[in-house]
Write a protein that holds these residues in place. Structure first.
Motif, PDB file in Angstrom:
ATOM      1  N   LEU A 201       0.466   5.886   8.375  1.00  0.00           N
ATOM      2  CA  LEU A 201      -0.787   5.301   7.911  1.00  0.00           C
ATOM      3  C   LEU A 201      -0.821   3.809   8.217  1.00  0.00           C
ATOM      4  CD1 LEU A 201      -3.435   5.346   6.232  1.00  0.00           C
ATOM      5  CD2 LEU A 201      -2.016   5.027   4.189  1.00  0.00           C
ATOM      6  N   PHE A 202       0.326   3.151   8.062  1.00  0.00           N
ATOM      7  CA  PHE A 202       0.378   1.708   8.318  1.00  0.00           C
ATOM      8  C   PHE A 202       0.056   1.373   9.776  1.00  0.00           C
ATOM      9  CE2 PHE A 202       3.661   0.784   4.702  1.00  0.00           C
ATOM     10  CZ  PHE A 202       2.727   1.221   3.764  1.00  0.00           C
ATOM     11  N   ASP A 203       0.357   2.296  10.684  1.00  0.00           N
ATOM     12  CA  ASP A 203       0.055   2.055  12.099  1.00  0.00           C
ATOM     13  C   ASP A 203      -1.445   2.002  12.361  1.00  0.00           C
ATOM     14  OD1 ASP A 203       2.776   2.117  12.556  1.00  0.00           O
ATOM     15  OD2 ASP A 203       2.790   4.162  13.348  1.00  0.00           O
ATOM     16  N   SER A 204      -2.229   2.562  11.448  1.00  0.00           N
ATOM     17  CA  SER A 204      -3.682   2.558  11.630  1.00  0.00           C
ATOM     18  C   SER A 204      -4.325   1.288  11.099  1.00  0.00           C
ATOM     19  CB  SER A 204      -4.307   3.775  10.937  1.00  0.00           C
ATOM     20  OG  SER A 204      -4.305   3.633   9.512  1.00  0.00           O
ATOM     21  N   PHE A 205      -3.578   0.474  10.365  1.00  0.00           N
ATOM     22  CA  PHE A 205      -4.149  -0.747   9.802  1.00  0.00           C
ATOM     23  C   PHE A 205      -4.492  -1.738  10.915  1.00  0.00           C
ATOM     24  CE2 PHE A 205      -1.745  -0.526   5.445  1.00  0.00           C
ATOM     25  CZ  PHE A 205      -2.416   0.656   5.149  1.00  0.00           C
ATOM     26  N   HIS A 206      -5.514  -2.537  10.664  1.00  0.00           N
ATOM     27  CA  HIS A 206      -5.864  -3.633  11.565  1.00  0.00           C
ATOM     28  C   HIS A 206      -4.819  -4.736  11.437  1.00  0.00           C
ATOM     29  CE1 HIS A 206      -8.214  -6.227  14.009  1.00  0.00           C
ATOM     30  NE2 HIS A 206      -8.735  -6.948  13.042  1.00  0.00           N
TER      31      HIS A 206
ATOM     32  N   HIS B 160     -10.203   7.435   6.963  1.00  0.00           N
ATOM     33  CA  HIS B 160      -9.345   8.625   6.954  1.00  0.00           C
ATOM     34  C   HIS B 160      -9.977   9.633   6.001  1.00  0.00           C
ATOM     35  CE1 HIS B 160      -6.118   6.863   9.316  1.00  0.00           C
ATOM     36  NE2 HIS B 160      -6.135   5.794   8.538  1.00  0.00           N
ATOM     37  N   GLY B 161     -10.345  10.783   6.537  1.00  0.00           N
ATOM     38  CA  GLY B 161     -11.095  11.761   5.754  1.00  0.00           C
ATOM     39  C   GLY B 161     -10.267  12.644   4.848  1.00  0.00           C
ATOM     40  N   ASP B 162      -8.949  12.514   4.888  1.00  0.00           N
ATOM     41  CA  ASP B 162      -8.076  13.375   4.093  1.00  0.00           C
ATOM     42  C   ASP B 162      -8.241  13.055   2.604  1.00  0.00           C
ATOM     43  OD1 ASP B 162      -6.053  14.854   2.959  1.00  0.00           O
ATOM     44  OD2 ASP B 162      -4.502  14.206   4.359  1.00  0.00           O
ATOM     45  N   ALA B 163      -8.606  14.059   1.828  1.00  0.00           N
ATOM     46  CA  ALA B 163      -8.778  13.857   0.386  1.00  0.00           C
ATOM     47  C   ALA B 163      -7.468  13.463  -0.280  1.00  0.00           C
ATOM     48  CB  ALA B 163      -9.337  15.124  -0.252  1.00  0.00           C
ATOM     49  N   ALA B 164      -6.342  13.894   0.307  1.00  0.00           N
ATOM     50  CA  ALA B 164      -5.043  13.552  -0.287  1.00  0.00           C
ATOM     51  C   ALA B 164      -4.798  12.047  -0.243  1.00  0.00           C
ATOM     52  CB  ALA B 164      -3.931  14.300   0.442  1.00  0.00           C
ATOM     53  N   LEU B 165      -5.293  11.365   0.786  1.00  0.00           N
ATOM     54  CA  LEU B 165      -5.133   9.910   0.843  1.00  0.00           C
ATOM     55  C   LEU B 165      -5.996   9.228  -0.222  1.00  0.00           C
ATOM     56  CD1 LEU B 165      -5.039   9.156   4.675  1.00  0.00           C
ATOM     57  CD2 LEU B 165      -3.167   9.002   3.034  1.00  0.00           C
ATOM     58  N   ARG B 166      -7.198   9.742  -0.421  1.00  0.00           N
ATOM     59  CA  ARG B 166      -8.039   9.197  -1.486  1.00  0.00           C
ATOM     60  C   ARG B 166      -7.350   9.368  -2.842  1.00  0.00           C
ATOM     61  NH1 ARG B 166      -9.919   9.181  -6.211  1.00  0.00           N
ATOM     62  NH2 ARG B 166     -12.040   8.488  -6.562  1.00  0.00           N
TER      63      ARG B 166
ATOM     64  N   PRO C 158       0.829  -1.202   0.000  1.00  0.00           N
ATOM     65  CA  PRO C 158       0.000   0.000   0.000  1.00  0.00           C
ATOM     66  C   PRO C 158       0.870   1.262   0.000  1.00  0.00           C
ATOM     67  CG  PRO C 158      -0.637  -1.512   1.764  1.00  0.00           C
ATOM     68  CD  PRO C 158       0.670  -1.991   1.224  1.00  0.00           C
ATOM     69  N   PRO C 159       0.457   2.316  -0.682  1.00  0.00           N
ATOM     70  CA  PRO C 159       1.186   3.580  -0.575  1.00  0.00           C
ATOM     71  C   PRO C 159       1.211   4.062   0.874  1.00  0.00           C
ATOM     72  CG  PRO C 159      -0.322   3.645  -2.433  1.00  0.00           C
ATOM     73  CD  PRO C 159      -0.647   2.397  -1.658  1.00  0.00           C
ATOM     74  N   HIS C 160       2.315   4.669   1.249  1.00  0.00           N
ATOM     75  CA  HIS C 160       2.489   5.125   2.617  1.00  0.00           C
ATOM     76  C   HIS C 160       2.270   6.628   2.727  1.00  0.00           C
ATOM     77  CE1 HIS C 160       4.759   6.670   6.107  1.00  0.00           C
ATOM     78  NE2 HIS C 160       4.220   5.606   6.687  1.00  0.00           N
ATOM     79  N   ALA C 161       1.839   7.064   3.897  1.00  0.00           N
ATOM     80  CA  ALA C 161       1.736   8.498   4.195  1.00  0.00           C
ATOM     81  C   ALA C 161       1.820   8.668   5.701  1.00  0.00           C
ATOM     82  CB  ALA C 161       0.423   9.075   3.666  1.00  0.00           C
ATOM     83  N   TRP C 162       2.235   9.860   6.119  1.00  0.00           N
ATOM     84  CA  TRP C 162       2.206  10.220   7.538  1.00  0.00           C
ATOM     85  C   TRP C 162       0.905  10.954   7.818  1.00  0.00           C
ATOM     86  CZ3 TRP C 162       5.415   7.940  10.733  1.00  0.00           C
ATOM     87  CH2 TRP C 162       6.628   7.462  10.238  1.00  0.00           C
ATOM     88  N   LEU C 163       0.225  10.580   8.885  1.00  0.00           N
ATOM     89  CA  LEU C 163      -1.048  11.175   9.248  1.00  0.00           C
ATOM     90  C   LEU C 163      -0.841  12.469  10.019  1.00  0.00           C
ATOM     91  CD1 LEU C 163      -2.884   7.912  10.389  1.00  0.00           C
ATOM     92  CD2 LEU C 163      -2.909   8.993   8.120  1.00  0.00           C
ATOM     93  N   ALA C 164      -1.897  13.262  10.091  1.00  0.00           N
ATOM     94  CA  ALA C 164      -1.806  14.557  10.775  1.00  0.00           C
ATOM     95  C   ALA C 164      -1.457  14.402  12.248  1.00  0.00           C
ATOM     96  CB  ALA C 164      -3.143  15.303  10.624  1.00  0.00           C
ATOM     97  N   ASP C 165      -1.807  13.284  12.846  1.00  0.00           N
ATOM     98  CA  ASP C 165      -1.510  13.075  14.274  1.00  0.00           C
ATOM     99  C   ASP C 165      -0.103  12.518  14.497  1.00  0.00           C
ATOM    100  OD1 ASP C 165      -1.727  10.440  13.455  1.00  0.00           O
ATOM    101  OD2 ASP C 165      -3.515   9.983  14.632  1.00  0.00           O
TER     102      ASP C 165
END
Length: 558
Positions: free
Chosen positions: A473-478, A512-518, A462-469
């Motif tokens: 992003l991978f840390d949020s995966f189940h 994740h509501g960020d449009a950039a992730l979409r 999956p593409p990676h990104a750092w979240l605002a918090d």
């Protein structure tokens, strides 16, 4: 009662306690699958062995919760991790690739984009240290029975289970093992692969001046080495001269080193020991210094071998039992770890009854092409450095020597970037064509070793990104199945939740509501497997049940 035969029951029997076997123990242990692991050695590796943990492997260690423990091992946090080339270690410097220290890696990864958009950067650490962490972590799972000093004697696939015999290496009673599955992670001379009659395919016996033919390995202690090196400190030093090609890697950043020297035609290391080790080290260094030889051995470079099958029936192979590398690029150990990551969730799903045994066929379908790809890259890197001819002029004074060193510098400067800046190799491995990947008709970017284009095209990382918090992003995966619902107004994900319940899959919707992730994923919905591979992406959940049935090869599915 005859006590020479004892009965052990387990779900999975693993032969081999290297990175592949230990990673299986961690992946299965966290899923509550009972496992027996046997390894003939008395403990984890004494010799340094592999020394580069690639970024994707570090991401898997992060997923399991011990990446910080691994990154704290090996070199001190401020020790350079450069790779540098010299005529001799104390001679002329020819080329250098400067890379972040362990401390810098943690800071800089958060600012990196493009090819190196990742949760983790690589880490330079001897395999001996990594195995200690993997073993400690594996032993924390109550269902794991980890037995070093035990060996697999024989096995038989009886259709409903595997019957095997194990015994302490130093002698003692034979134990009968009844397991649902057997995994041979037992190295290049694998008893499991041999017993299955699986042959090697690929290339072997390739001859090169360096990284092709017999190599002499020395694990040594040299407390004064850094004092006599006239150059900026590095992690790996490569000697390029007409007398003795070789390299050293720092094991602890202070006094322990792994030294490997290419042997010349006519040299027979069969009876070599400490004296020969000191002689070869002095040749590569360019002078004599006191060293303590901790161990010596030989190995053969020039392999790029892949087993023609990765298993039969209830028996599978992985790691060096399934593929054998020339170690350029450091790909063997990392490929072995991903074998385990791929196979473990599938074994667990079948053993739980969630997936049909057909899921296990996807292990070979996915991992064997990756092994062919990765051994091919390692062979390309070995050709690049090993076919370069080190002429005597390299060490001469005057115009001829200067010209030879300029030419060598140009070649080696290009080579070091080819071999050691490899985000495409690290992140770009894909499972296109797998029976459990639900394609969307898109074509992934070209596979290139030195560049990587993040993509959510099904079948890859999956593409990676750092979240605002501040989280990855991978840390949020189940820990098992994840459905990403991306953007400010994603489609209704309820059909996936309902389908997962009916199929017995452990799935969580992560929003994740960020449009950039979409935009990054080029879709508002993406299904991520337990091994963090995109299984499907789409714009709505209408086909949720069919997607999950296929992606998990669910039991009862057609």
């Amino acid at each position: 009662m005859d006590d020479t035969l004892r009965i052990l029951n387990t779900e999975v029997l693993v032969a081999g306690g290297g990175p592949c076997g230990l990673m299986l123990a961690n992946e299965l242990g966290r899923r509550g699958v009972p496992l027996l692991l046997v390894d003939a050695k008395p403990s984890t590796a004494f010799n340094p062995q592999a020394n580069a943990t690639q970024a994707r492997t570090m991401e898997h260690y992060r997923r399991l919760g011990f990446t910080d423990e691994v990154r704290a091992l090996g070199l001190p946090p401020d020790h350079p991790t450069d790779i540098a080339y010299f005529t001799r270690f104390s001679g002329h410097e020819l080329a250098r690739l400067s890379l972040p220290t362990a401390a810098e890696a943690v800071r800089t990864i958060r600012t990196m984009t493009g090819s190196w958009s990742a949760a983790e950067l690589p880490h330079r650490v001897a395999q001996k240290y990594v195995e200690q962490v993997l073993r400690r972590q594996a032993q924390q799972h109550p269902g794991n029975d980890i037995r070093y000093g035990w060996k697999l004697l024989a096995f038989e696939d009886r259709g409903t289970h595997v019957q095997a015999q194990v015994r302490p290496t130093e002698g003692g009673p034979v134990h009968e093992v009844r397991a649902r599955y057997l995994v041979g992670a037992d190295g290049p001379r694998s008893l499991v692969r041999s017993a299955l009659g699986i042959r090697w395919g690929g290339a072997t016996g390739v001859k090169r001046d360096f990284m092709g033919g017999q190599m002499f390995a020395v694990y040594l202690r040299a407390p004064t080495l850094y004092e006599v090196l006239p150059h900026a400190r590095a992690w790996m030093y490569v000697a390029v001269n007409a007398q003795r090609r070789g390299f050293i890697c720092s094991v602890d950043g202070r006094e322990e080193f792994a030294f490997h020297a290419a042997l010349r035609e006519g040299e027979d290391p069969g009876s070599w020991g400490a004296d020969e080790a000191k002689r070869l080290f002095a040749q590569a260094l360019g002078r004599e210094i006191p060293i303590e030889v901790l161990s010596t051995g030989t190995w053969t470079a020039g392999h790029s071998l892949v087993a023609e099958s990765f298993g039969r029936g209830r028996v599978f192979i992985g790691g060096d039992a399934a593929h054998l590398f020339t170690p350029t690029g450091g790909l063997g150990y990392n490929t072995a770890v991903e074998d385990a990551v791929n196979l473990a969730w599938k074994l667990a799903s079948v053993l739980r009854g969630t997936s049909s045994p057909a899921l296990l066929a996807s292990y070979e379908a996915e991992r064997r092409p990756l092994a062919v790809r990765n051994t091919g890259y390692a062979r390309r890197f070995a050709d690049s450095v090993g076919l370069f001819q080190a002429r005597p002029e390299l060490e001469q004074d005057g115009p001829a020597g200067e010209a030879a060193r300029r030419a060598a510098s140009e070649h080696l400067d290009a080579h070091v970037r080819l071999e050691f800046n490899i985000p495409g190799v690290t992140f770009g491995g894909r499972y296109d064509g797998s029976p459990i990947i639900v394609g969307d008709g898109t074509t992934p970017p070209p596979d290139a070793p030195n560049s990587y284009q993040p993509t959510a095209c099904p079948g890859g990382r999956p593409p990676h990104a750092w979240l605002a918090d501040g989280r990855s992003l991978f840390d949020s995966f189940h820990t098992e199945w994840t459905l990403l619902a991306l953007g400010p107004q994603p489609p209704d994900a309820a059909p996936f939740e309902q389908a997962a319940r009916s199929l017995g899959l452990d799935l969580r919707v992560v929003r994740h509501g960020d449009a950039a992730l979409r935009d990054l994923y080029e879709a508002p919905l993406a299904l991520v497997r337990p091994d963090q591979i995109v299984a499907w992406r789409g714009s709505d959940a209408a086909a949720a049940h069919a997607v999950l049935e296929r992606a998990a090869a669910c039991a009862g599915a057609p």
